[in-house]
Design a protein around this motif. Structure first.
Motif, short mmCIF file in Angstrom:
data_model
loop_
_atom_site.label_atom_id
_atom_site.label_comp_id
_atom_site.label_asym_id
_atom_site.label_seq_id
_atom_site.Cartn_x
_atom_site.Cartn_y
_atom_site.Cartn_z
N ILE A 75 13.95 -6.67 -29.60
CA ILE A 75 12.67 -6.16 -30.10
C ILE A 75 11.66 -6.42 -28.98
N LEU A 76 10.96 -5.39 -28.54
CA LEU A 76 10.05 -5.53 -27.40
C LEU A 76 8.67 -6.05 -27.79
N SER A 77 7.78 -6.17 -26.81
CA SER A 77 6.52 -6.90 -26.99
C SER A 77 5.61 -6.36 -28.09
N ALA A 78 5.36 -5.06 -28.08
CA ALA A 78 4.40 -4.51 -29.05
C ALA A 78 4.96 -4.58 -30.46
N SER A 114 15.67 -10.41 -19.04
CA SER A 114 14.44 -11.07 -19.43
C SER A 114 13.31 -10.13 -19.00
N SER A 115 12.10 -10.66 -18.83
CA SER A 115 10.96 -9.78 -18.59
C SER A 115 9.81 -10.54 -17.95
N ILE A 116 8.94 -9.82 -17.29
CA ILE A 116 7.74 -10.47 -16.72
C ILE A 116 6.85 -10.96 -17.88
N ALA A 117 7.24 -10.56 -19.10
CA ALA A 117 6.51 -11.00 -20.30
C ALA A 117 6.69 -12.49 -20.56
N ILE A 139 5.54 -13.18 -28.96
CA ILE A 139 6.84 -13.64 -29.48
C ILE A 139 7.97 -13.11 -28.59
N TYR A 140 7.77 -11.89 -28.11
CA TYR A 140 8.76 -11.30 -27.19
C TYR A 140 8.91 -12.20 -25.95
N GLY A 141 7.76 -12.61 -25.39
CA GLY A 141 7.78 -13.46 -24.20
C GLY A 141 8.38 -14.83 -24.50
N ARG A 166 14.15 -10.54 -14.67
CA ARG A 166 12.86 -10.40 -15.36
C ARG A 166 12.32 -9.02 -14.98
N TYR A 167 12.69 -8.00 -15.80
CA TYR A 167 12.26 -6.63 -15.50
C TYR A 167 10.74 -6.51 -15.63
N PRO A 168 10.14 -5.69 -14.75
CA PRO A 168 8.74 -5.27 -14.96
C PRO A 168 8.75 -4.17 -16.02
N GLY A 169 7.66 -3.48 -16.20
CA GLY A 169 7.64 -2.32 -17.10
C GLY A 169 8.54 -1.25 -16.50
N LEU A 170 9.42 -0.68 -17.31
CA LEU A 170 10.37 0.31 -16.78
C LEU A 170 9.99 1.72 -17.21
N GLY A 179 9.05 0.54 -27.94
CA GLY A 179 8.02 -0.35 -28.51
C GLY A 179 7.48 -1.37 -27.54
N GLY A 180 7.39 -0.96 -26.27
CA GLY A 180 6.85 -1.87 -25.26
C GLY A 180 5.37 -1.62 -25.02
N THR A 181 4.73 -2.57 -24.34
CA THR A 181 3.31 -2.43 -23.99
C THR A 181 3.15 -1.53 -22.76
N THR A 182 4.22 -1.46 -21.95
CA THR A 182 4.12 -0.64 -20.73
C THR A 182 4.52 0.81 -21.00
N ASP A 183 4.81 1.13 -22.26
CA ASP A 183 5.29 2.49 -22.57
C ASP A 183 4.24 3.57 -22.29
N TYR A 184 2.98 3.17 -22.08
CA TYR A 184 1.94 4.20 -21.75
C TYR A 184 2.35 4.96 -20.51
N GLY A 275 -2.36 -10.68 -20.61
CA GLY A 275 -1.73 -11.98 -20.40
C GLY A 275 -0.62 -11.94 -19.37
N TRP A 276 -0.30 -10.76 -18.88
CA TRP A 276 0.84 -10.61 -17.97
C TRP A 276 0.42 -10.62 -16.51
N PRO A 277 1.36 -10.87 -15.59
CA PRO A 277 1.05 -10.83 -14.15
C PRO A 277 0.60 -9.44 -13.71
C1 VAH Z 1 7.52 -4.28 -22.94
N1 VAH Z 1 8.76 -2.71 -21.55
O1 VAH Z 1 6.52 -3.65 -22.70
C2 VAH Z 1 8.74 -4.08 -22.03
C3 VAH Z 1 8.69 -5.01 -20.83
C4 VAH Z 1 7.27 -6.01 -19.03
C5 VAH Z 1 7.33 -5.06 -20.16
O2 VAH Z 1 9.13 -6.27 -21.16
O3 VAH Z 1 7.57 -5.06 -23.86
#
Ligand code: VAH
Length: 313
Positions: A75-78, A114-117, A139-141, A166-170, A179-184, A275-277
């Motif tokens: 389950i992703l961040s958003a 994992s994730s930069i989250a 919670i995702y982080g 630790r993937y960045p936004g893909l 359902g990620g925050t980087t999905d924009y 809150g992210w890098p």
């Molecule tokens: C998210 N796409 O937005 C994922 C990813 C760094 C972002 O972990 O939750």
């Protein structure tokens, strides 16, 4: 045989196709809760699997002689912020099921993203180091950070060869994000082509680490193919490629679609992104197993629009 869990997700579809190309279709078993993704149909074996059902997973691993497991279900961040306890339960129980079966059955290798989250507001924002303050606020982080600790524990205590990035936004066009925050940064391409305009749920200056999916897939395979002794980080490797803001990606798209316009309506996902890098130091990945990204914002934008035009029409 390789088992991909979560094979119908944004990463899972492309990773399954790449692994089938490398190891042969019949040697890569795709699995997910959902029904088989269109792009996977006819390309190899597919099984319906609930990774939360440890007994079912264990039987599948034995029956199909699985020697490698890629666990992409999460389950992703958003989405996670809408149902924190469910996100925690799914993200942790799925990983522990896989790690424990890998230990019991002597699975050769396990991959878990994992994730930069995992980084939070108190981590350094620029060139965030591999080892630094890690206080995730989603919670995702939290689940990804806890998962990293479990991966390192199963490796050092039981010798499980589990590897992680630790993937960045893909960003990708083959399979929808989940359902990620980087999905924009994915939605903006679809809207630019279909509506010539996009209302972004992050503010224009929200600068985030991002990566084009072909780079992420190649990084995953290069990490998994590397000799065991090269893998010095058994929690999860920082991985970087580029960073950009909504304003910058919108300007890049306008070079291809001049009439494209963007406006901004930040929502609850702004606080997550804040809150992210802003950029990542992936020196360890470059030194340990030779990581090197190939896609910048310009090259990605050209490739995304070219491929989406072919699929949207
Ligand atoms: C998210 N796409 O937005 C994922 C990813 C760094 C972002 O972990 O939750």
């Amino acid at each position: 045989k390789i088992l991909v869990i979560g094979a119908c997700g944004q990463i899972g579809v492309e990773l399954t196709l790449a692994l089938r190309k490398m190891y042969g279709d019949a040697n890569v078993i795709a699995s997910d809760l959902r029904e088989e993704h269109e792009l996977l149909k006819g390309s190899g074996p597919y099984v319906s699997l609930d990774v939360m059902n440890k007994e079912m997973l264990h039987v599948l691993v034995i029956r199909h002689n699985i020697t490698q497991i890629y666990l992409l279900a999460a389950i992703l961040s958003a989405t996670g912020e809408k149902n924190p306890l469910l996100a925690w339960h799914i993200n942790m129980a799925s990983l522990l099921n896989v790690l424990d079966i890998a230990k019991e059955e002597g699975i050769d290798k396990v991959y878990w993203p994992s994730s930069i989250a995992v980084f939070g507001p108190d981590s350094p924002k620029d060139s965030t180091p591999q080892h630094t303050i890690i206080e995730p606020t989603t919670i995702y982080g939290i689940s990804k950070f806890a998962g990293e600790r479990w991966c390192e524990y199963y490796h050092h205590r039981y010798g499980v060869d589990v590897r992680s990035l630790r993937y960045p936004g893909l960003i990708s066009y083959k399979s929808a994000p989940g359902g990620g925050t980087t999905d924009y940064a994915i939605e903006i391409f679809h809207e630019a082509l279909e509506e010539k305009k996009y209302t972004c749920f992050l503010s224009e200056g929200t600068y985030l680490p991002m990566m084009y999916m072909p780079d992420a897939i190649r990084a995953t395979i290069e990490l998994m193919e590397a000799d065991k002794e090269k893998i010095k980080v058994r929690s999860s490797y920082n991985l970087g490629a580029m960073s950009f803001s909504p304003k910058e990606i919108a300007a890049e798209i306008k070079k291809h679609i001049p009439e494209f316009t963007i406006d901004y309506a930040p929502d609850y996902r702004q606080a997550i992104a804040d809150g992210w890098p802003q950029s990542i130091d992936d020196e360890k990945a470059r030194n340990d197993w030779g990581w090197k990204p190939e896609y910048c914002l310009e090259k990605m934008t050209t490739d995304m629009l070219k491929n989406l035009k072919e699929t949207v029409q």
